[in-house]
Design an enzyme around this catalytic site. Structure first.
Site, mmCIF file in Angstrom:
data_model
loop_
_atom_site.group_PDB
_atom_site.id
_atom_site.type_symbol
_atom_site.label_atom_id
_atom_site.label_comp_id
_atom_site.label_asym_id
_atom_site.label_seq_id
_atom_site.Cartn_x
_atom_site.Cartn_y
_atom_site.Cartn_z
ATOM 1 N N TYR A 147 58.282 53.487 77.046
ATOM 2 C CA TYR A 147 57.775 54.061 75.794
ATOM 3 C C TYR A 147 57.671 55.571 75.985
ATOM 4 O O TYR A 147 57.223 56.030 77.046
ATOM 5 C CB TYR A 147 56.383 53.494 75.483
ATOM 6 C CG TYR A 147 55.708 54.196 74.319
ATOM 7 C CD1 TYR A 147 55.871 53.741 73.019
ATOM 8 C CD2 TYR A 147 54.939 55.342 74.527
ATOM 9 C CE1 TYR A 147 55.276 54.401 71.953
ATOM 10 C CE2 TYR A 147 54.347 56.004 73.460
ATOM 11 C CZ TYR A 147 54.526 55.523 72.181
ATOM 12 O OH TYR A 147 53.950 56.186 71.127
ATOM 13 N N GLU B 121 58.747 59.273 68.346
ATOM 14 C CA GLU B 121 58.353 58.094 69.106
ATOM 15 C C GLU B 121 59.616 57.311 69.438
ATOM 16 O O GLU B 121 60.324 56.869 68.528
ATOM 17 C CB GLU B 121 57.368 57.237 68.300
ATOM 18 C CG GLU B 121 56.766 56.126 69.130
ATOM 19 C CD GLU B 121 55.760 55.292 68.355
ATOM 20 O OE1 GLU B 121 56.087 54.818 67.245
ATOM 21 O OE2 GLU B 121 54.637 55.116 68.864
#
Ligand code: GDP
Ligand code: MN
Length: 400
Positions: free
Chosen positions: A118, A206
């Site tokens: 991530y 993101e």
């Protein structure tokens, strides 16, 4: 402004960030052509069909599917294009899918499972610096990682004067447990990702997942990009990336006439000048037992035209049971605004769009008294008050 995954990836790639290659298509024929082109360019024999909507969690909702042949590409694209995709991030009815991204498959089946990480870049408002947030726990919902295993989320703050420094990029790669070629690829990935964030005036990146392929390449497999609207004037070409179909239609209309409007779920519409006053008016509505139906800042010029535009926008929301107008006459004179309200009200009645719900008007500041007299004398079904408290009581009264 939010971008689609495919637009975000193209933007990242233009700054040198490595991405999973893909081509967008709005019908199944183009999807098959895209798959053929990707096969020719990358050698891939498998593809991933990914619904393009402004919401995450698409995989869980059935909006991301692997295709192992061109006929599967065709059938899956047929199914996904036009569907109402429901994910944990959409409303209950879901979002219509207008296009799909056909990508190369980068999770090549084999001995090794690829690793998913991530990574996000965002502003840390507490320190006033940008930061890179990253985790070994990619591919899943980062909120639950934060809740259950917060020690697996790392952050790296970047000094705006120096930008990202080589040791910081190495630290990220190290904390992700990488070595060899993947380590080097990750330092390049993080560095160019940060440069893309600064270079595009973004407010959020993101990337979930960032992938380490079985041959140690580091790629962006997904992208969520939010650009700063206030910086769009510096990037004229980005305006074309806006997909109005993804936005709230009432907000789009309000923005087009220059009103600062945010749609909310409540039953009391409000029209206010100034964002601070709008916030306190929303508090006032809540205190009096109502729920604000919107945030609307009409700005400095509350003339008849803007007031009418404001009323029309507010009334598009069928849940609105009353409207509270709360204007402070500092630069604008209250009697001018009052005249604007009266004119707007009468114009709308003449046009056959008469306002059928109670309007409570609080005008305070320069010429407040004249304004109240003007509204009281108009004979219209508009309740005029002077104090904040009176306005709250009236809202309570009309909601019953
Ligand atoms: P999201 O669900 O909206 O976040 O969409 P993502 O772009 O993150 O994709 C969801 C999931 O699809 C990923 O977590 C992967 O597990 C899977 N996926 C994405 N790309 C590929 C690929 O190239 N091959 C395979 N087999 N799976 C993929
Ligand atoms: Mn994702």
């Amino acid at each position: 402004m939010n971008l689609h995954e495919y637009q975000g990836k193209e933007l990242l790639n233009s700054f040198g960030v490595k991405i999973q290659r893909g081509i967008v298509a709005d019908n199944h024929k183009k999807a098959v052509d895209a798959a053929k082109q990707l096969a020719a360019e990358t050698g891939t024999g498998w593809w991933v069909i990914k619904a393009q909507i402004h919401a995450g969690g698409r995989g869980k909702g059935g909006g991301v599917k692997l295709a192992k042949s061109l006929s599967e590409v065709e059938n899956i694209s047929k199914d996904i294009i036009g569907m109402m995709l429901k994910t944990p991030q959409t409303s209950a009815e879901g979002k219509r899918v207008n296009q799909v991204l056909i990508t190369e498959d980068v999770y090549y089946p084999g001995e090794f499972e690829p690793d998913e990480y991530y990574m996000s870049v965002l502003l840390n408002r507490a320190t006033g610096r940008n930061m890179i947030m990253y985790s070994t726990e990619g591919g899943m919902d980062i909120e639950s990682v934060a809740e259950k295993t917060p020690h697996l989320i790392f952050t790296e703050e970047i000094d705006p004067a120096t930008g990202i420094l080589p040791f910081q990029a190495r630290k990220v790669a190290f904390n992700l447990g990488l070595s060899g070629k993947a380590f080097k690829e990750m330092t390049q990935f993080v560095t160019s990702l940060y440069q893309a964030y600064i270079g595009s005036d973004a407010s959020l990146f993101e990337i979930n997942p960032v992938l380490k392929t079985s041959d140690d390449k580091i790629l962006a497999v997904d992208s969520k990009v939010t650009l700063d609207d206030n910086a769009l004037f510096r990037h004229k070409s980005y305006i074309n990336l806006r997909d109005l179909r993804e936005e709230n239609p009432i907000e789009v209309e309000a923005n087009a006439v220059g009103l600062n409007y945010v749609d909310l779920d409540g039953n009391v519409g409000c029209m206010v000048n100034g964002a601070g006053l709008a916030m306190s008016t929303m508090d006032l509505i809540k205190q009096s037992g109502g729920e604000p139906a919107n945030f609307l800042d009409v700005g400095g010029t509350a003339d008849a035209e803007r007031v009418e535009a404001g009323f029309r926008i507010i009334l598009k929301d069928p849940n609105v049971k009353a409207i509270l107008v709360n204007i402070f006459g500092g630069i604008v004179r209250c009697d001018r605004v009052a005249q604007g309200i009266v004119d707007a009200y009468t114009n709308m009645a003449k046009a056959g769009d008469a306002v059928k719900i109670p309007i409570i008007v609080r005008l305070q500041g320069t010429n407040a008294k004249e304004a109240k007299d003007l509204i009281d004398a108009s004979g219209l079904d508009v309740i005029s008050v002077v104090e904040f408290k009176e306005a709250a009581d009236k809202v309570q009264e009309v909601l019953g």
